[in-house]
Design a protein around this motif. Structure first.
Motif, PDB file in Angstrom:
ATOM      1  N   LYS A  61       4.295  18.154  -3.160  1.00  0.00           N
ATOM      2  CA  LYS A  61       4.336  18.842  -4.451  1.00  0.00           C
ATOM      3  C   LYS A  61       5.326  18.185  -5.410  1.00  0.00           C
ATOM      4  CE  LYS A  61       2.866  23.451  -2.931  1.00  0.00           C
ATOM      5  NZ  LYS A  61       3.287  24.848  -2.663  1.00  0.00           N
ATOM      6  N   ILE A  62       6.400  17.610  -4.865  1.00  0.00           N
ATOM      7  CA  ILE A  62       7.387  16.951  -5.726  1.00  0.00           C
ATOM      8  C   ILE A  62       7.130  15.442  -5.813  1.00  0.00           C
ATOM      9  CG2 ILE A  62       9.138  18.729  -5.319  1.00  0.00           C
ATOM     10  CD1 ILE A  62      10.546  16.791  -3.396  1.00  0.00           C
ATOM     11  N   LYS A  63       5.945  15.021  -5.313  1.00  0.00           N
ATOM     12  CA  LYS A  63       5.499  13.617  -5.403  1.00  0.00           C
ATOM     13  C   LYS A  63       6.285  12.676  -4.500  1.00  0.00           C
ATOM     14  CE  LYS A  63       2.760  15.032  -8.687  1.00  0.00           C
ATOM     15  NZ  LYS A  63       1.339  15.312  -8.390  1.00  0.00           N
ATOM     16  N   LEU A  64       6.818  13.205  -3.413  1.00  0.00           N
ATOM     17  CA  LEU A  64       7.504  12.377  -2.422  1.00  0.00           C
ATOM     18  C   LEU A  64       6.468  11.843  -1.441  1.00  0.00           C
ATOM     19  CD1 LEU A  64       9.860  11.210  -0.834  1.00  0.00           C
ATOM     20  CD2 LEU A  64      10.433  13.522  -0.063  1.00  0.00           C
ATOM     21  N   ASP A  65       6.455  10.546  -1.249  1.00  0.00           N
ATOM     22  CA  ASP A  65       5.477   9.861  -0.411  1.00  0.00           C
ATOM     23  C   ASP A  65       5.622  10.283   1.058  1.00  0.00           C
ATOM     24  OD1 ASP A  65       3.656   8.097   0.670  1.00  0.00           O
ATOM     25  OD2 ASP A  65       4.835   6.292   0.251  1.00  0.00           O
ATOM     26  N   VAL A  66       4.521  10.741   1.652  1.00  0.00           N
ATOM     27  CA  VAL A  66       4.503  11.097   3.079  1.00  0.00           C
ATOM     28  C   VAL A  66       3.360  10.312   3.729  1.00  0.00           C
ATOM     29  CG1 VAL A  66       4.481  12.968   4.769  1.00  0.00           C
ATOM     30  CG2 VAL A  66       5.243  13.428   2.420  1.00  0.00           C
ATOM     31  N   PRO A  67       3.630   9.097   4.191  1.00  0.00           N
ATOM     32  CA  PRO A  67       2.550   8.238   4.693  1.00  0.00           C
ATOM     33  C   PRO A  67       2.043   8.604   6.077  1.00  0.00           C
ATOM     34  CG  PRO A  67       4.656   7.116   4.878  1.00  0.00           C
ATOM     35  CD  PRO A  67       4.923   8.394   4.149  1.00  0.00           C
ATOM     36  N   PHE A  68       2.828   9.392   6.824  1.00  0.00           N
ATOM     37  CA  PHE A  68       2.443   9.758   8.185  1.00  0.00           C
ATOM     38  C   PHE A  68       3.091  11.082   8.564  1.00  0.00           C
ATOM     39  CE2 PHE A  68       6.120   6.845   8.348  1.00  0.00           C
ATOM     40  CZ  PHE A  68       7.074   7.691   8.897  1.00  0.00           C
ATOM     41  N   VAL A  69       2.608  11.653   9.665  1.00  0.00           N
ATOM     42  CA  VAL A  69       3.234  12.836  10.251  1.00  0.00           C
ATOM     43  C   VAL A  69       4.021  12.374  11.470  1.00  0.00           C
ATOM     44  CG1 VAL A  69       2.855  15.089  11.316  1.00  0.00           C
ATOM     45  CG2 VAL A  69       1.370  14.334   9.449  1.00  0.00           C
ATOM     46  N   ARG A  70       5.297  12.676  11.489  1.00  0.00           N
ATOM     47  CA  ARG A  70       6.129  12.260  12.615  1.00  0.00           C
ATOM     48  C   ARG A  70       5.715  13.010  13.894  1.00  0.00           C
ATOM     49  NH1 ARG A  70      12.449  13.631  12.903  1.00  0.00           N
ATOM     50  NH2 ARG A  70      12.290  13.315  10.634  1.00  0.00           N
ATOM     51  N   PRO A  71       5.641  12.342  15.033  1.00  0.00           N
ATOM     52  CA  PRO A  71       5.306  13.025  16.283  1.00  0.00           C
ATOM     53  C   PRO A  71       6.331  14.111  16.626  1.00  0.00           C
ATOM     54  CG  PRO A  71       5.130  10.646  16.547  1.00  0.00           C
ATOM     55  CD  PRO A  71       5.780  10.888  15.220  1.00  0.00           C
ATOM     56  N   GLU A  72       5.836  15.198  17.210  1.00  0.00           N
ATOM     57  CA  GLU A  72       6.698  16.328  17.568  1.00  0.00           C
ATOM     58  C   GLU A  72       7.850  15.897  18.471  1.00  0.00           C
ATOM     59  OE1 GLU A  72       6.621  19.562  16.757  1.00  0.00           O
ATOM     60  OE2 GLU A  72       4.753  19.690  15.615  1.00  0.00           O
ATOM     61  N   GLN A  73       7.586  14.960  19.382  1.00  0.00           N
ATOM     62  CA  GLN A  73       8.636  14.535  20.327  1.00  0.00           C
ATOM     63  C   GLN A  73       9.756  13.754  19.654  1.00  0.00           C
ATOM     64  OE1 GLN A  73       5.435  13.560  20.427  1.00  0.00           O
ATOM     65  NE2 GLN A  73       5.182  11.424  21.061  1.00  0.00           N
ATOM     66  N   LEU A  74       9.549  13.392  18.398  1.00  0.00           N
ATOM     67  CA  LEU A  74      10.605  12.718  17.632  1.00  0.00           C
ATOM     68  C   LEU A  74      11.240  13.671  16.614  1.00  0.00           C
ATOM     69  CD1 LEU A  74       9.059   9.191  16.934  1.00  0.00           C
ATOM     70  CD2 LEU A  74      10.688   9.856  18.713  1.00  0.00           C
ATOM     71  N   ILE A  85      13.645   6.080  12.707  1.00  0.00           N
ATOM     72  CA  ILE A  85      13.524   4.873  11.884  1.00  0.00           C
ATOM     73  C   ILE A  85      12.554   3.880  12.515  1.00  0.00           C
ATOM     74  CG2 ILE A  85      14.768   2.860  11.031  1.00  0.00           C
ATOM     75  CD1 ILE A  85      17.251   4.694  10.809  1.00  0.00           C
ATOM     76  N   LEU A  86      12.685   3.662  13.822  1.00  0.00           N
ATOM     77  CA  LEU A  86      11.811   2.710  14.503  1.00  0.00           C
ATOM     78  C   LEU A  86      10.349   3.146  14.442  1.00  0.00           C
ATOM     79  CD1 LEU A  86      13.975   1.803  17.641  1.00  0.00           C
ATOM     80  CD2 LEU A  86      13.594   0.437  15.578  1.00  0.00           C
ATOM     81  N   HIS A  87      10.119   4.450  14.493  1.00  0.00           N
ATOM     82  CA  HIS A  87       8.755   4.948  14.361  1.00  0.00           C
ATOM     83  C   HIS A  87       8.184   4.587  12.990  1.00  0.00           C
ATOM     84  CE1 HIS A  87       5.950   8.136  12.929  1.00  0.00           C
ATOM     85  NE2 HIS A  87       5.347   7.837  14.057  1.00  0.00           N
ATOM     86  N   ALA A  88       8.983   4.771  11.944  1.00  0.00           N
ATOM     87  CA  ALA A  88       8.522   4.436  10.592  1.00  0.00           C
ATOM     88  C   ALA A  88       8.257   2.937  10.453  1.00  0.00           C
ATOM     89  CB  ALA A  88       9.551   4.890   9.564  1.00  0.00           C
ATOM     90  N   LEU A  89       9.151   2.114  10.974  1.00  0.00           N
ATOM     91  CA  LEU A  89       8.973   0.663  10.883  1.00  0.00           C
ATOM     92  C   LEU A  89       7.710   0.213  11.614  1.00  0.00           C
ATOM     93  CD1 LEU A  89      12.637  -0.613  11.361  1.00  0.00           C
ATOM     94  CD2 LEU A  89      11.266  -0.704   9.268  1.00  0.00           C
ATOM     95  N   LYS A  90       7.447   0.808  12.769  1.00  0.00           N
ATOM     96  CA  LYS A  90       6.241   0.449  13.519  1.00  0.00           C
ATOM     97  C   LYS A  90       4.984   0.848  12.746  1.00  0.00           C
ATOM     98  CE  LYS A  90       3.893   0.873  17.976  1.00  0.00           C
ATOM     99  NZ  LYS A  90       2.564   1.019  17.338  1.00  0.00           N
ATOM    100  N   TYR A  91       5.034   2.023  12.124  1.00  0.00           N
ATOM    101  CA  TYR A  91       3.886   2.467  11.329  1.00  0.00           C
ATOM    102  C   TYR A  91       3.536   1.426  10.262  1.00  0.00           C
ATOM    103  CZ  TYR A  91       1.165   4.967   7.841  1.00  0.00           C
ATOM    104  OH  TYR A  91       0.192   5.313   6.937  1.00  0.00           O
ATOM    105  N   PHE A  92       4.546   0.945   9.563  1.00  0.00           N
ATOM    106  CA  PHE A  92       4.292  -0.013   8.492  1.00  0.00           C
ATOM    107  C   PHE A  92       3.935  -1.395   9.040  1.00  0.00           C
ATOM    108  CE2 PHE A  92       6.782   3.109   6.003  1.00  0.00           C
ATOM    109  CZ  PHE A  92       5.848   3.324   5.000  1.00  0.00           C
ATOM    110  N   LYS A  93       4.576  -1.784  10.143  1.00  0.00           N
ATOM    111  CA  LYS A  93       4.259  -3.085  10.739  1.00  0.00           C
ATOM    112  C   LYS A  93       2.801  -3.129  11.175  1.00  0.00           C
ATOM    113  CE  LYS A  93       5.688  -6.428  14.239  1.00  0.00           C
ATOM    114  NZ  LYS A  93       6.548  -6.690  15.420  1.00  0.00           N
ATOM    115  N   ASP A  94       2.300  -2.024  11.716  1.00  0.00           N
ATOM    116  CA  ASP A  94       0.890  -1.962  12.129  1.00  0.00           C
ATOM    117  C   ASP A  94      -0.045  -2.131  10.935  1.00  0.00           C
ATOM    118  OD1 ASP A  94       1.665  -1.589  14.729  1.00  0.00           O
ATOM    119  OD2 ASP A  94       1.323   0.584  14.751  1.00  0.00           O
ATOM    120  N   ASP A  95       0.483  -1.895   9.737  1.00  0.00           N
ATOM    121  CA  ASP A  95      -0.292  -2.063   8.508  1.00  0.00           C
ATOM    122  C   ASP A  95       0.106  -3.360   7.793  1.00  0.00           C
ATOM    123  OD1 ASP A  95      -2.338  -1.113   6.872  1.00  0.00           O
ATOM    124  OD2 ASP A  95      -0.951  -0.080   5.517  1.00  0.00           O
TER     125      ASP A  95
END
Length: 230
Positions: A61-74, A85-95
């Motif tokens: 709603k405030i236009k903050l980018d949410v590119p993925f949903v973080r896994p519950e275990q994290l 942080i490593l989860h986010a970096l991996k998400y982008f590296k895969d792209d």
């Protein structure tokens, strides 16, 4: 330098229920950090990392980018920031998107002075540090050279020194992390699994409008700061 700004905001806060999207003044808490980040000219991208759909909805709603949903275990109480942080970096590296560094911006430190994020980034880049953190000076009475710890029923200086520094003027400056900005090179994050590395820079935060939100007492302090700013 290509820098990813991450605003971590999980659900399940105990000290302040619903903290990350609780209304502070007229805005949800995460909006304060997002607005500070948006003013940065040196962050390449700003995202939210969360597992909580309510937080994600507010972020969008405030236009903050949410590119993925973080896994519950994290998103557990004991989950370290490095794993988020490593989860986010991996998400982008895969792209096939790679960042040189990450800037962690915790919403629990909502008030940052104008340009403070970019001041930190500039010092981080110019100093070629593994990491850079924002700090505040410890009051002298909490300086580690004046702190004792208990060992076998006796007190000893926490520094391990045999003699105490008797004069206030003789105390070296000591600092604590204030939580406003953490900057770390990606290679340090990936190779060392560390937010800090070995070459740690710092920038002192002397802003009087400082609070780190952990308890309802802290929240009241934040509300008082806002009232004084108006």
């Amino acid at each position: 330098m290509n820098i990813l700004g991450i605003i971590p905001a999980r659900g399940g806060s105990k000290g302040i229920p619903g903290k990350n999207i609780k209304t502070l003044g007229t805005k949800p808490l995460i909006q304060y950090t997002f607005e500070s980040a948006k003013k940065s000219e040196l962050l390449s991208r700003i995202i939210l990392s969360s597992e909580n759909q309510e937080i994600i909805s507010v972020a969008k709603k405030i236009k903050l980018d949410v590119p993925f949903v973080r896994p519950e275990q994290l998103a557990l109480d004991e989950t370290p920031s490095i794993d988020v942080i490593l989860h986010a970096l991996k998400y982008f590296k895969d792209d096939n998107i790679v960042f040189d560094a990450v800037c962690l911006l915790q919403p629990t430190t909502p008030f940052r002075k104008e340009n403070f994020i970019d001041e930190a980034i500039e010092k981080f880049i110019n100093g070629n540090f593994d990491s850079l953190i924002t700090v505040r000076k410890l009051p002298d009475e909490f300086n580690p050279h004046w702190i004792f710890e208990e060992k076998e029923g006796r007190l000893q200086l926490a520094t391990g020194e045999r003699e105490i520094i008797t004069r206030r003027q003789g105390l070296p400056a000591a600092y604590f992390r204030d939580g406003a900005v953490y900057l770390t090179k990606t290679e340090v994050l990936l190779k060392q699994r560390s937010l800090y590395g070995t070459n740690i820079g710092f920038i002192e935060n002397e802003d009087e409008n400082y609070v780190n939100l952990d308890t309802l007492k802290d929240w009241k302090k934040a509300e008082d700061i806002l009232k004084n700013k108006i």
